[in-house]
Design a protein around this motif. Structure first.
Motif, PDB file in Angstrom:
ATOM      1  N   SER A   1     119.648 -37.914  21.933  1.00  0.00           N
ATOM      2  CA  SER A   1     120.156 -36.424  21.712  1.00  0.00           C
ATOM      3  C   SER A   1     120.300 -36.096  20.328  1.00  0.00           C
ATOM      4  N   LEU A   2     120.415 -37.271  19.484  1.00  0.00           N
ATOM      5  CA  LEU A   2     120.546 -37.290  18.026  1.00  0.00           C
ATOM      6  C   LEU A   2     119.323 -37.796  17.410  1.00  0.00           C
ATOM      7  N   LYS A   3     118.174 -37.706  18.057  1.00  0.00           N
ATOM      8  CA  LYS A   3     117.166 -38.213  17.463  1.00  0.00           C
ATOM      9  C   LYS A   3     116.599 -37.343  16.235  1.00  0.00           C
ATOM     10  N   GLU A   4     116.241 -35.889  16.596  1.00  0.00           N
ATOM     11  CA  GLU A   4     116.092 -35.108  15.308  1.00  0.00           C
ATOM     12  C   GLU A   4     117.007 -35.354  14.123  1.00  0.00           C
ATOM     13  N   HIS A   5     118.136 -35.472  14.310  1.00  0.00           N
ATOM     14  CA  HIS A   5     119.172 -35.779  13.252  1.00  0.00           C
ATOM     15  C   HIS A   5     119.052 -36.868  12.544  1.00  0.00           C
ATOM     16  N   LEU A   6     118.722 -37.916  13.172  1.00  0.00           N
ATOM     17  CA  LEU A   6     118.661 -39.287  12.457  1.00  0.00           C
ATOM     18  C   LEU A   6     117.238 -39.266  11.643  1.00  0.00           C
ATOM     19  N   GLU A   7     116.248 -38.728  12.333  1.00  0.00           N
ATOM     20  CA  GLU A   7     114.833 -38.680  11.762  1.00  0.00           C
ATOM     21  C   GLU A   7     115.125 -37.719  10.358  1.00  0.00           C
ATOM     22  N   ARG A   8     116.001 -36.709  10.208  1.00  0.00           N
ATOM     23  CA  ARG A   8     115.853 -35.816   9.130  1.00  0.00           C
ATOM     24  C   ARG A   8     116.429 -36.738   8.034  1.00  0.00           C
ATOM     25  N   ASP A   9     117.665 -37.710   8.444  1.00  0.00           N
ATOM     26  CA  ASP A   9     118.251 -38.392   7.376  1.00  0.00           C
ATOM     27  C   ASP A   9     117.696 -39.708   7.205  1.00  0.00           C
ATOM     28  N   ALA A  10     116.854 -40.287   7.759  1.00  0.00           N
ATOM     29  CA  ALA A  10     116.372 -41.608   7.833  1.00  0.00           C
ATOM     30  C   ALA A  10     115.987 -41.979   6.276  1.00  0.00           C
ATOM     31  N   GLU A  11     115.285 -41.479   5.474  1.00  0.00           N
ATOM     32  CA  GLU A  11     114.932 -41.820   4.376  1.00  0.00           C
ATOM     33  C   GLU A  11     116.236 -41.938   3.437  1.00  0.00           C
ATOM     34  N   ASP A  12     117.199 -40.994   3.655  1.00  0.00           N
ATOM     35  CA  ASP A  12     118.358 -41.155   2.818  1.00  0.00           C
ATOM     36  C   ASP A  12     119.188 -42.535   3.063  1.00  0.00           C
ATOM     37  N   LEU A  13     118.964 -42.855   4.574  1.00  0.00           N
ATOM     38  CA  LEU A  13     119.985 -43.952   4.872  1.00  0.00           C
ATOM     39  C   LEU A  13     119.038 -45.129   4.668  1.00  0.00           C
TER      40      LEU A  13
ATOM     41  N   VAL B   1     122.952 -49.462  13.766  1.00  0.00           N
ATOM     42  CA  VAL B   1     122.997 -48.681  15.105  1.00  0.00           C
ATOM     43  C   VAL B   1     124.077 -47.487  15.174  1.00  0.00           C
ATOM     44  N   PHE B   2     123.884 -46.402  15.399  1.00  0.00           N
ATOM     45  CA  PHE B   2     124.994 -45.409  15.122  1.00  0.00           C
ATOM     46  C   PHE B   2     125.198 -45.149  16.668  1.00  0.00           C
ATOM     47  N   ALA B   3     126.622 -45.724  17.088  1.00  0.00           N
ATOM     48  CA  ALA B   3     126.873 -45.918  18.455  1.00  0.00           C
ATOM     49  C   ALA B   3     127.788 -44.923  18.861  1.00  0.00           C
ATOM     50  N   PRO B   4     127.810 -44.532  20.172  1.00  0.00           N
ATOM     51  CA  PRO B   4     128.830 -43.291  20.593  1.00  0.00           C
ATOM     52  C   PRO B   4     130.128 -43.923  20.936  1.00  0.00           C
ATOM     53  N   ASP B   5     131.459 -43.210  20.809  1.00  0.00           N
ATOM     54  CA  ASP B   5     132.810 -43.607  21.168  1.00  0.00           C
ATOM     55  C   ASP B   5     132.937 -44.700  20.478  1.00  0.00           C
ATOM     56  N   PHE B   6     132.663 -44.608  19.243  1.00  0.00           N
ATOM     57  CA  PHE B   6     133.397 -45.792  18.382  1.00  0.00           C
ATOM     58  C   PHE B   6     134.481 -45.510  17.799  1.00  0.00           C
ATOM     59  N   ASN B   7     135.382 -46.564  17.659  1.00  0.00           N
ATOM     60  CA  ASN B   7     136.717 -46.255  17.135  1.00  0.00           C
ATOM     61  C   ASN B   7     137.217 -46.719  15.667  1.00  0.00           C
TER      62      ASN B   7
ATOM     63  N   ASP C   1     129.306 -40.100  14.770  1.00  0.00           N
ATOM     64  CA  ASP C   1     129.398 -38.944  14.107  1.00  0.00           C
ATOM     65  C   ASP C   1     129.235 -38.888  12.763  1.00  0.00           C
ATOM     66  N   LEU C   2     128.519 -40.195  12.238  1.00  0.00           N
ATOM     67  CA  LEU C   2     128.057 -40.175  10.754  1.00  0.00           C
ATOM     68  C   LEU C   2     126.439 -39.579  10.969  1.00  0.00           C
ATOM     69  N   VAL C   3     126.075 -39.414  12.128  1.00  0.00           N
ATOM     70  CA  VAL C   3     124.675 -38.932  12.226  1.00  0.00           C
ATOM     71  C   VAL C   3     124.875 -37.335  12.100  1.00  0.00           C
ATOM     72  N   PHE C   4     124.636 -36.655  11.225  1.00  0.00           N
ATOM     73  CA  PHE C   4     124.982 -35.123  11.048  1.00  0.00           C
ATOM     74  C   PHE C   4     124.094 -34.200  11.799  1.00  0.00           C
ATOM     75  N   ARG C   5     125.021 -33.365  12.432  1.00  0.00           N
ATOM     76  CA  ARG C   5     124.106 -32.397  13.367  1.00  0.00           C
ATOM     77  C   ARG C   5     124.044 -31.046  12.461  1.00  0.00           C
ATOM     78  N   GLY C   6     124.621 -31.021  11.295  1.00  0.00           N
ATOM     79  CA  GLY C   6     124.512 -29.639  10.861  1.00  0.00           C
ATOM     80  C   GLY C   6     124.954 -30.028   9.252  1.00  0.00           C
ATOM     81  N   PRO C   7     125.166 -28.888   8.547  1.00  0.00           N
ATOM     82  CA  PRO C   7     125.669 -29.061   7.065  1.00  0.00           C
ATOM     83  C   PRO C   7     126.593 -29.774   6.820  1.00  0.00           C
TER      84      PRO C   7
END
Length: 813
Positions: free
Chosen positions: A207-219, A246-252, A267-273
């Motif tokens: 569900s975060l695929k598009e957001h990770l792909e948008r930032d992939a080159e930066d990462l 690996v950007f994992a869910p429910d990380f503490n 939450d470091l895969v940014f959904r928006g600005p």
């Protein structure tokens, strides 16, 4: 279950020599458990020991071909007797998936119902998902096999190969400590790259695929830049094969430095600005974990009292490398405003401790010291040491240390020895002053007829040497500085005494509380806007914040200074950190909420009108305004996008901030929260809704019950509920829960473990209730040795803050 002590760990390390692990995971079941088999080969010089495992059901134990009675399991330890010179141990257990971020965490994505897992082994968590000898100085290579649903992928410390549908093998690793072994399994989206012979990868929920792909080159760019920098500094190349993030869910946590497979909070895969500061922070987190590949993973501390060698080194390197080698700048400004402020507060708390403590706590208590001392203070003193020694000596010693202890363990004495061999002198004195003692000196400026005198006062007899710069500034923008060494309790400085503002440690080079002279304080409103160096402004603001906390400066004066300086402030780091301080400490803490809220909101509203559309400053200012304004019409107009400022994108996260504020103002209720969740049917939406529901007047009891009694609540949802519960504008509504905190929080350690226990305590403590009647219950809880140490530590921090707020109100009304 009792925690491992250092004496037990040392004896077991003496008795055992690990050869290898073969760990098989079966994740094909439908319930909340899975099955793991660990085969451990090891040598022994003692006839007895134990293996660690924390199962729902211990299925079988076989030692050297002999079946053992599973009923012998006692408190997470299975006793081993009749050990031979070489041993073959096979343990099979049914274990429970975790919800608290410790062990094998299982999360269901609200967006699509997909299931994701990842392993967190830190400190005491490894035996929650595989039987092992759980201590940092018993390293061994690992080979892992996994059975899982056919549409899942598997990642881990070794390169993963799919051998059949739903079956995977991870290649044998280099010798690893248990605490950074990991397994990642689920239908993760993957991106691959390669650099300098190192296979690189990124992964996240579908569900975060598009957001990770948008930032992939930066990462990937940050990763490439950091590898280049580390390969220039360290003679040993990256040693662990593939490098996945690996950007994992429910990380503490922010991230975990598992060799070859770093896990990062998604939450470091940014959904928006987001702001530039947030992107820079993400970059530093990645660079921090990369530093651990050498300091922490290649060479590991022997026991947790030296974990600062991991964290302080990585923290220092993260800021240094991010500043020197990546596209993100201003890292040391961020360090001063955020990380150093965190460390300075910790170093003045009742729970402060030396960077490198002599006291040897058990594994559970050691978790409490992952704090502002071990990260920020340690990084600051390492920065100081590197500058003092110069890179020739500093890096020569570091490389010698890495080479001498490759794939092994070392302690502070061995690190200092290698620096000394490299040419460093008098490090024992430096170590005694900066690593072996706690507390922070105060440096005060005094104007005299002859110039400036800097005074040093210390909380102990350490008499630390300070090397710093003294800056002088005027409203016309003119500036001058001079280097100073403070070896005694006072140092005369040849610098004119007629400057508008005089700032000790203007370059933020030492570790000390800074106090400005009265003339400088009086001139700050006119001179501060003319100081162009962001680090110097951070030094000034840390001095202001600290003086307020010590009841030496009226918080109203600090608020007035903020409103005067805000129109000229161009740093999103500065605005964000100072607004956060004002909201967390001043509004409802040092000052009555209604008195302080209005001026802050007005200042932010005026600032917003002048910020560039689409800028980081616009976004961070808008967030501050949303959380402080009482203008319901404004909030509603932004939410329906009828009057949002030009360039400000009202994305899902900003919409939730608006909903939360409208809930707290009594304008929105459960119906509006449900409607927003229907609009944002994501895991992130569920977390935000949890925060908003906890803010509802009629939602308090349900939120409190979930926080205190429900072990199934995921980490992020749990912390969001705690975040939303207290607010100074709801004092009457939350009054019935104030005393309940002291009775209800201790049992939460029975339903959760690890980092989240303390995190929850810090968030659900009644931090806006400034009442002397709370001192007694807080003292009693802190003194109760039967209570989890993390709960006691966070309650002690709450008590420190309460006493400070009471003193401020008593002094300034």
């Amino acid at each position: 279950m009792r925690a491992l002590t250092v004496e037990e760990a040392r004896q077991r390390a003496t008795d055992l020599a690990l050869r290898s692990y073969e760990v098989a995971f079966d994740l094909t079941g439908d319930g909340d458990t899975f099955v793991t088999t660990s085969r451990i080969r090891f040598g022994a010089t003692s006839s007895t020991s134990w293996v660690d495992v924390k199962p729902e059901r211990l299925i079988s134990v076989e030692l050297n071909g002999q079946t053992l009675d599973t009923g012998a399991l006692d408190g997470g330890r299975f006793p081993l007797t009749g050990l031979q010179a070489e041993n073959d141990l096979v343990v099979t257990a049914e274990l429970k998936y975790a919800a608290d971020g410790e062990g094998l965490q299982r999360s269901v994505d609200a967006a699509d119902g997909r299931v994701y897992t990842y392993g967190m082994s830190s400190l005491e968590s490894a035996p929650r998902y595989f039987p092992c000898f759980d201590q940092p100085d018993l390293k061994a290579p690992y080979t892992i096999t996994v059975k899982c649903p056919g549409d899942w992928i598997v990642l881990g410390n070794g390169a993963a190969t799919r051998t059949a549908p739903g079956e995977w093998t991870l290649a044998e690793t280099k010798p690893l400590s248990t605490y950074f072994v990991t397994l990642v399994a689920g239908p993760y989206h993957q991106l691959r790259s390669e650099y300098d012979g190192i296979p690189l990868g990124l992964a996240c929920r579908q569900s975060l695929k598009e957001h990770l792909e948008r930032d992939a080159e930066d990462l990937f760019r940050t990763t490439r830049d950091a590898f280049d920098a580390y390969h220039r500094m360290f003679r040993a190349r990256y040693p662990f094969g593939e490098y996945w993030q690996v950007f994992a869910p429910d990380f503490n946590l922010g991230a975990m430095e598992n060799p070859g497979c770093v896990t990062v909070s998604d939450d470091l895969v940014f959904r928006g600005p987001v702001t530039d500061a947030e992107r820079s922070t993400r970059s530093r987190i990645l660079v921090h974990e990369m530093a651990h590949m050498w300091f922490g993973d290649l060479v590991t501390m022997k026991w947790w009292n030296d974990m600062w060698l991991n964290e302080s080194f990585a923290e220092y390197m993260a800021h240094r490398v991010a500043e020197d080698a990546t596209s993100y700048q201003g890292n040391w400004v961020d360090f001063a405003f955020v990380r150093k402020w965190w460390g300075l507060q910790t170093d003045q708390s009742s729970s402060t401790h030396p960077v490198a403590p002599d006291s040897l706590k058990d594994a559970r208590q050691s978790l409490d010291d992952f704090d502002g001392i071990s990260y920020a203070k340690g990084a600051a003193v390492l920065k100081q040491l590197a500058k003092y020694l110069g890179d020739d000596i500093f890096l020569k010693g570091v490389n010698a240390h890495l080479e001498a202890h490759e794939y092994g363990n070392a302690d502070l004495h061995e690190f200092i020895a290698k620096l000394t061999e490299a040419g460093a002198r008098d490090l024992d004195t430096w170590s005694d002053q900066w690593l072996r003692t706690s507390g922070v000196d105060t440096i005060t400026a005094e104007r005299t007829g002859a110039g400036i005198v800097l005074h040093r006062s210390s909380p102990d007899e350490s008499r630390r040497l300070h090397k710093l710069s003294l800056g002088a500034y005027d409203a016309d923008g003119s500036a001058a500085s001079v280097d100073v060494v403070i070896a005694g309790d006072a140092a005369e400085v040849v610098l004119g005494n007629d400057a508008g503002v005089v700032v000790p440690d203007a370059g933020d080079d030492t570790w000390a509380k800074i106090r400005l002279d009265p003339t400088s304080l009086a001139n700050l409103p006119t001179v501060l806007p003319a100081i162009t160096d962001g680090t110097t402004r951070a030094v000034i603001w840390n001095s202001i914040r600290d003086a307020v906390a010590d009841a030496e400066l009226d918080p109203r004066q600090a608020l007035e200074l903020f409103t005067a300086a805000l129109p000229h402030e161009d740093s999103d780091v500065a605005v964000g950190s100072l607004v956060r301080w004002l909201e967390e400490r001043v509004l409802g803490g040092y000052l009555e909420y209604d008195e302080a809220r209005g001026p802050l909101a007005d200042a932010l509203g005026s600032k917003l009108a002048t910020t560039a559309p689409g800028s980081s400053l616009q976004l961070v200012t808008a967030r501050g305004l949303i959380s402080t304004t009482n203008d319901i019409a404004l909030l509603r107009s932004w939410l329906d996008s009828s009057a949002a400022p030009d360039g400000l994108e009202i994305d899902a996260d900003l919409r939730w901030a608006l909903v939360l504020r409208l809930v707290r103002l009594g304008e929105f209720g459960a119906t509006e929260i449900d409607a927003e969740l229907d609009r944002d049917k994501s895991t992130e939406g569920v977390v935000q809704a949890s925060r908003c529901r906890a803010a509802l007047p009629d939602g308090k009891e349900a939120a409190w019950t979930r926080i205190m009694t429900d072990p199934s609540v995921g980490v992020q949802e749990l912390l969001a509920a705690a975040d939303g519960f207290w607010h100074p504008g709801q004092a009457a509504i939350t009054a019935p829960y104030v005393q309940r905190f002291f009775t209800d929080i201790p049992p939460t350690a029975d339903i959760r473990a690890g980092m989240v226990v303390g995190l929850t305590t810090a968030r659900i403590a009644p931090r806006y209730v400034i009442d002397a009647d709370l001192v007694g219950p807080a003292e009693a809880l802190v003194a109760d040795g039967s209570v989890n140490s993390g709960i006691r530590r966070k309650t002690a921090n709450f008590l420190d803050d309460l006493r400070r707020a009471l003193a401020v109100r008593s002094t300034f009304g």
